[in-house]
Design a protein around this motif. Structure first.
Motif, short mmCIF file in Angstrom:
data_model
loop_
_atom_site.label_atom_id
_atom_site.label_comp_id
_atom_site.label_asym_id
_atom_site.label_seq_id
_atom_site.Cartn_x
_atom_site.Cartn_y
_atom_site.Cartn_z
N MET A 334 12.58 -0.17 5.64
CA MET A 334 13.61 -1.00 6.25
C MET A 334 13.34 -2.49 6.06
O MET A 334 14.18 -3.32 6.41
N ILE A 335 12.19 -2.85 5.51
CA ILE A 335 11.85 -4.26 5.29
C ILE A 335 12.22 -4.63 3.86
O ILE A 335 11.96 -3.86 2.92
N PRO A 336 12.87 -5.79 3.65
CA PRO A 336 13.16 -6.22 2.26
C PRO A 336 11.88 -6.28 1.42
O PRO A 336 10.79 -6.58 1.93
N THR A 337 12.03 -6.00 0.13
CA THR A 337 10.87 -5.86 -0.75
C THR A 337 10.02 -7.12 -0.80
O THR A 337 8.78 -7.08 -0.70
N SER A 338 10.68 -8.27 -0.94
CA SER A 338 9.92 -9.52 -1.03
C SER A 338 9.15 -9.79 0.26
O SER A 338 7.99 -10.23 0.23
N LEU A 339 9.77 -9.51 1.40
CA LEU A 339 9.10 -9.73 2.68
C LEU A 339 7.96 -8.72 2.86
O LEU A 339 6.89 -9.06 3.38
N LEU A 340 8.18 -7.49 2.41
CA LEU A 340 7.15 -6.46 2.52
C LEU A 340 5.93 -6.82 1.68
O LEU A 340 4.77 -6.63 2.11
#
Length: 527
Positions: A334-340
């Motif tokens: 559920m977290i955007p890839t860049s933020l993850l």
């Protein structure tokens, strides 16, 4: 047996202290001295009155609790000098009644016939006059002691609005309310509570507006309090609240006279405890803890925006750490890839899981918060700010916690300070740890389960018979004008329906009409 239906027990000391006064003055004085143990702050002045000096009189008072000028000029001077010219010992009448009716110039005189009343009046700051041959004594109101003046409230400050707050003096607090509500229906009843302290507790309400059933229930619960001392309004709050095992307060408290006056006008009941600047207000609803006195001194649109921010801050303070734990532990998709990727890089060297990391930071912040409160004001704020910055930066550099966790804890802490009520903010701090445990075990499903349990618990609470979630559950359309939103002043024409069933309608206020346009402007508009 309910804790509100207990019978008061009398101790042997109370049973012996309620004896009738003796007609012999010397016997009364000996018992008085024996009971008080020759206390040095008790003043006993004995002298003779009348032209022949055949009347023995004693004056008793507590030094430091009386106005010395009143005692010397209006009590002692009257008894020792003024009535010496009057032949009391030659008049065939009761000397006690003659002195009370023609000599005493006090504004409030009370008759005393028992030793219990004698001790209570003397230790409360009254001056007691006793005559030989009379089984009665008179208590003259001479109370005056050092007290804090009316100052700005320290816990509920506002930008716009009155800057005065309650003090520790009961009569000063009732006067602050009388000055705002000059209505003869503002009734104030006072009674002492506490077998040892005998603290004056006042119940204040608007007769004809407050629900009589709630007034009787408040009086009933106060009468059933069986305790040796009441030192603060917190004692009374804990003894009369509906639910003990709940993190949420069911009794509202405030040190602002305008807030209490507004509650009285809505039909609530105020409880003032002598010696405490915090006044209790019942019934207390969930929405009351999101309302500030400043909401009613600003424009409706601005007050509504601020109130919505408070509700948002409530959920942020409650759920931010648990949401971070659930997303980073169970729901990375559920977290955007860049933020993850950024979060993973930050947590690469952290040896603890997200739950332990959040728990360490939350406990550390709670310790810093308490340290800032207990330290002297000159260094308290500096220590808390420096401690938070230094510990947070050092923990990140040492690899104990991640930078994202510091941001989460900081956002949670700032959001918890938005609540206008301090005791309600404590409830959020307690529940936060429970949601963190649920998020660490069940993820977002645990948070959802916790929210369902929390909602059911709130729906089950009552405050003096009124549902805690009123006016949302049960949903009352007319009361939505001052719940989550704050409608314009001319819309607030009714009182809360479940708080009071009497005098629901306030004074009708017409909506402001727009100014009439001139004919010239209308013609220009038509062209």
């Amino acid at each position: 047996m309910s804790r509100f239906s207990r019978r008061k027990r009398q101790t042997p000391e109370e049973q012996t202290s309620s004896k009738k006064l003796d007609k012999t003055l010397q016997n009364n004085l000996e018992q008085f001295k024996q009971t008080l143990g020759e206390s040095t702050d008790i003043v006993i002045r004995t002298f003779k009155a009348g032209q022949t000096g055949s009347i023995d009189i004693a004056v008793l008072y507590t030094s430091g609790l009386v106005n010395d000028t009143i005692v010397h000029d209006f009590v002692l001077d009257t008894l020792m000098v003024q009535i010496r010219q009057t032949p009391l010992d030659t008049i065939e009448k009761d000397n006690y009644q003659l002195i009370k009716d023609f000599a005493m110039t006090g504004g409030n005189i009370t008759d005393i016939d028992t030793t219990e009343k004698l001790f209570n009046h003397v230790l409360s700051g009254d001056t007691v006059v006793m005559l030989d041959g009379s089984s009665e004594a008179m208590a003259i109101d001479t109370r005056e002691w050092e007290s804090r003046s009316v100052e700005e409230p320290s816990t509920q400050s506002v930008v716009r609005g009155p800057k005065e707050g309650f003090t520790e003096n009961l009569r000063t607090n009732t006067a602050l309310l009388r000055r705002r509500i000059k209505d003869p229906n503002l009734w104030i009843s006072t009674k002492p509570i506490g077998t040892k302290s005998k603290t004056d507790v006042a119940v204040v309400y608007l007769h004809g507006v407050a629900d009589e059933k709630v007034v009787k229930e408040v009086t009933h619960r106060l009468n059933k309090i069986d305790i040796d001392a009441i030192l603060d309004s917190g004692y009374v709050e804990e003894l009369i609240q509906d639910e003990t095992y709940t993190p949420f307060p069911t009794v509202y408290n405030s040190e602002r006279p305008d807030t209490i006056a507004g509650g009285l006008l809505e039909g609530r009941i105020a409880i003032i405890v002598d010696g405490s600047p915090f006044v209790l207000l019942v019934p207390a609803l969930f929405v009351n803890f999101f309302q500030s006195a400043e909401d009613y001194f600003q424009r409706a649109d601005f007050s509504t925006l601020i109130r919505l921010i408070r509700y948002l801050a409530f959920f942020l303070a409650l759920l931010t750490p648990s949401a971070y734990i659930a997303l980073t532990t169970y729901h990375q998709e559920m977290i955007p890839t860049s933020l993850l990727v950024s979060l993973s890089a930050q947590r690469e060297g952290v040896p603890f899981p997200a739950f332990v990391e959040a728990l360490l930071m939350e406990i550390t912040f709670e310790i810093l918060r308490e340290a800032g409160v207990r330290l002297p004001k000159a260094v308290g704020s500096a220590i808390s700010i420096v401690g938070a910055l230094v510990l947070g930066q050092a923990a990140v550099e040492a690899g104990i916690v991640s930078s994202a966790m510091v941001i989460v804890v900081s956002l949670t802490a700032i959001s918890s300070f938005v609540s206008p009520s301090f005791n309600f903010a404590i409830s959020i701090r307690m529940l936060r740890f429970g949601f963190m445990i649920l998020a660490a075990t069940l993820g977002l499903f645990g948070i959802l389960l916790g929210l369902i349990i929390l909602t059911l618990h709130l729906a089950s609470l009552r405050s003096f018979g009124v549902p805690y979630l009123t006016p949302m559950a049960p949903f009352i359309v007319s009361d939505q004008k001052d719940a989550i939103l704050r409608f314009p002043r001319w819309k607030l024409t009714t009182r809360p329906r479940l708080v009071t069933q009497q005098n629901i309608t306030r004074e009708d206020v017409e909506a402001p009409k727009p100014p009439k346009r001139s004919r010239r402007k209308k013609r220009k508009k038509q062209k």
